[in-house]
Design an enzyme around this catalytic site. Sequence first.
Site, PDB file in Angstrom:
ATOM      1  N   ASP A   1       3.097  -4.444  -5.633  1.00 56.21           N
ATOM      2  CA  ASP A   1       3.099  -3.928  -7.084  1.00 56.21           C
ATOM      3  C   ASP A   1       4.638  -3.822  -7.545  1.00 56.21           C
ATOM      4  O   ASP A   1       4.980  -4.397  -8.517  1.00 56.21           O
ATOM      5  CB  ASP A   1       2.429  -2.630  -7.239  1.00 56.21           C
ATOM      6  CG  ASP A   1       0.957  -2.702  -7.734  1.00 56.21           C
ATOM      7  OD1 ASP A   1       0.369  -3.987  -7.559  1.00 56.21           O
ATOM      8  OD2 ASP A   1       0.733  -1.957  -8.137  1.00 56.21           O
TER       9      ASP A   1
ATOM     10  N   TYR B   1      -7.433   1.160   4.894  1.00 62.87           N
ATOM     11  CA  TYR B   1      -8.564   0.764   4.195  1.00 62.87           C
ATOM     12  C   TYR B   1      -9.951   0.517   4.846  1.00 62.87           C
ATOM     13  O   TYR B   1     -10.719   0.678   4.374  1.00 62.87           O
ATOM     14  CB  TYR B   1      -8.293  -0.548   3.432  1.00 62.87           C
ATOM     15  CG  TYR B   1      -7.335  -0.444   2.096  1.00 62.87           C
ATOM     16  CD1 TYR B   1      -6.226   0.151   2.441  1.00 62.87           C
ATOM     17  CD2 TYR B   1      -7.872  -0.930   1.207  1.00 62.87           C
ATOM     18  CE1 TYR B   1      -5.232   0.271   1.255  1.00 62.87           C
ATOM     19  CE2 TYR B   1      -6.777  -1.173  -0.110  1.00 62.87           C
ATOM     20  CZ  TYR B   1      -5.774  -0.372   0.112  1.00 62.87           C
ATOM     21  OH  TYR B   1      -4.806  -0.416  -1.177  1.00 62.87           O
TER      22      TYR B   1
ATOM     23  N   ASP C   1       9.779   2.632   3.875  1.00 68.15           N
ATOM     24  CA  ASP C   1      10.764   3.435   2.504  1.00 68.15           C
ATOM     25  C   ASP C   1      11.961   2.845   2.291  1.00 68.15           C
ATOM     26  O   ASP C   1      12.358   2.509   1.067  1.00 68.15           O
ATOM     27  CB  ASP C   1      11.093   4.863   3.203  1.00 68.15           C
ATOM     28  CG  ASP C   1      11.481   5.143   4.519  1.00 68.15           C
ATOM     29  OD1 ASP C   1      11.331   4.076   5.242  1.00 68.15           O
ATOM     30  OD2 ASP C   1      11.812   6.221   4.657  1.00 68.15           O
TER      31      ASP C   1
ATOM     32  N   LYS D   1       6.158   1.243   9.835  1.00 65.90           N
ATOM     33  CA  LYS D   1       6.884   2.769   9.743  1.00 65.90           C
ATOM     34  C   LYS D   1       6.877   3.312  11.129  1.00 65.90           C
ATOM     35  O   LYS D   1       6.219   4.054  11.587  1.00 65.90           O
ATOM     36  CB  LYS D   1       5.836   3.659   8.832  1.00 65.90           C
ATOM     37  CG  LYS D   1       6.661   5.179   8.739  1.00 65.90           C
ATOM     38  CD  LYS D   1       7.745   5.020   7.921  1.00 65.90           C
ATOM     39  CE  LYS D   1       8.172   6.719   7.740  1.00 65.90           C
ATOM     40  NZ  LYS D   1       9.322   6.697   7.027  1.00 65.90           N
TER      41      LYS D   1
ATOM     42  N   ASP E   1       0.147  -3.350  -0.212  1.00 62.10           N
ATOM     43  CA  ASP E   1      -0.578  -2.945  -1.638  1.00 62.10           C
ATOM     44  C   ASP E   1       0.579  -2.170  -2.514  1.00 62.10           C
ATOM     45  O   ASP E   1       0.684  -2.732  -3.770  1.00 62.10           O
ATOM     46  CB  ASP E   1      -1.803  -1.834  -1.347  1.00 62.10           C
ATOM     47  CG  ASP E   1      -2.128  -1.477  -2.789  1.00 62.10           C
ATOM     48  OD1 ASP E   1      -2.374  -2.337  -3.573  1.00 62.10           O
ATOM     49  OD2 ASP E   1      -2.549  -0.315  -2.908  1.00 62.10           O
TER      50      ASP E   1
HETATM   51  C1  IPM Z   1      -5.110  -4.709  -4.948  1.00 60.96           C
HETATM   52  C2  IPM Z   1      -6.043  -3.576  -5.554  1.00 60.96           C
HETATM   53  C3  IPM Z   1      -6.803  -2.973  -4.556  1.00 60.96           C
HETATM   54  C4  IPM Z   1      -6.333  -2.766  -3.260  1.00 60.96           C
HETATM   55  C5  IPM Z   1      -7.940  -1.805  -5.134  1.00 60.96           C
HETATM   56  C6  IPM Z   1      -8.258  -2.245  -6.449  1.00 60.96           C
HETATM   57  C7  IPM Z   1      -8.754  -1.490  -4.145  1.00 60.96           C
HETATM   58  O1  IPM Z   1      -4.801  -2.455  -5.859  1.00 60.96           O
HETATM   59  O2  IPM Z   1      -5.813  -5.582  -4.839  1.00 60.96           O
HETATM   60  O3  IPM Z   1      -3.682  -4.556  -4.879  1.00 60.96           O
HETATM   61  O4  IPM Z   1      -5.712  -1.761  -3.015  1.00 60.96           O
HETATM   62  O5  IPM Z   1      -6.138  -3.564  -2.477  1.00 60.96           O
HETATM   63 MG    MG Z   2      -2.714  -2.929  -5.495  1.00 61.39          MG
END
Ligand code: IPM
Ligand code: MG
Length: 355
Positions: free
Chosen positions: A246, A138, A218, A186, A242
């Site tokens: 999720d 990032y 993975d 990884k 990230d």
């Molecule tokens: C998160 C989001 C952010 C990230 C995006 C919106 C930049 O997905 O906070 O998880 O990737 O960190």
């Molecule tokens: Mg995210």
Amino acid sequence: MPYKIAVLPGDGIGPEVVAEALKVLKAVGAPSEFEHALVGGSAYDATGNPLPPATLELCRQADAVLLGAVGGPKWDRLEPVELRPEVGALLPLRAELNLYANVRPAHTFHALVNASPLKGKNGLIDLVVMRELTGGIYFGKPRERREGGTQAVDTCVYSRFEIERIAHRGFEIARQRRSKMVSVDKANVLETSRLWRETVTALGTDYPDVELSHMLVDNCAMQLVRDPRQFDVILTENMFGDILSDEAAVITGSLGLLPSASLSDARDGRVFGLYEPIHGSAPDIAGQGKANPLAAILSAAMMMRFSFGDAQSADRIERAVERALNDGLRTADIAGHGPTISTTQMGDAVAARLS
Ligand code: IPM
Ligand code: MG
């Protein structure tokens, strides 16, 4: 001394859910001062900058930051990308405030276990993703270089220092939980991952009471679906975190309920942090009183626990949320075909259940 809290409601449903979090913080009686500032698309509309200098300065002066959400289709195509809320506000906030330790708990609420896409006991999870938040791909330089229109470059960089400080935080959190940490990388392909594994392994000798293991990313993605209950703390780098956070979040079946903390080092005995729901700005339902404020309310609880060392207020808020859910109260996102209540009604319900 009262806690100084910078409040950044942001875009979409951000202002609505933050208002409920403030309601609950006031009701819990924590001695706090709140100051509001603009961030994201709404800040861009008002000032031409998604992260105005005054907002950053307010955050620097505060003990903690409460953020709603940023972004929306209105600002998705702005050029240069630095004007967009995600790249122009979220990422620089993380970097400027040195918020390197992102704590994302994924915990199933008993009242909602049937909402998990993993049916039955498998969906009952309680884990924390500890994500490195200010390094890796990032932020690596050169950044997002486009070469002649046909090739693009992103760079992944990690230093031993960056890995050590996030790993320390991971071990500390594991100690307060079930003392199990899986470090995810990884290492079979990436040099940054080999440094990561080597560094975490070396640090592990300082925490003999924490059971440390390593997993390739993975495989971890697969294990999270196959048997998520094996995990306590998942420690990982920025982009893997990230993605995995999720995945862990959706397994709980209630994205609208999950809070997060992004922490820096301790400052005068208080841990500086930014607290925000993990959900986005949901522009499609903004302004309709439909948003679920529980993730924002639980983010406020995390603030009490991590920044202000007030575990009692944090517990009270978390128990009140649990009670509201056990009493069958549901905003639209978690109602299925049952009756729903509004954003403010949910905030009122939690405030009324504080004991
Ligand atoms: C998160 C989001 C952010 C990230 C995006 C919106 C930049 O997905 O906070 O998880 O990737 O960190
Ligand atoms: Mg995210």
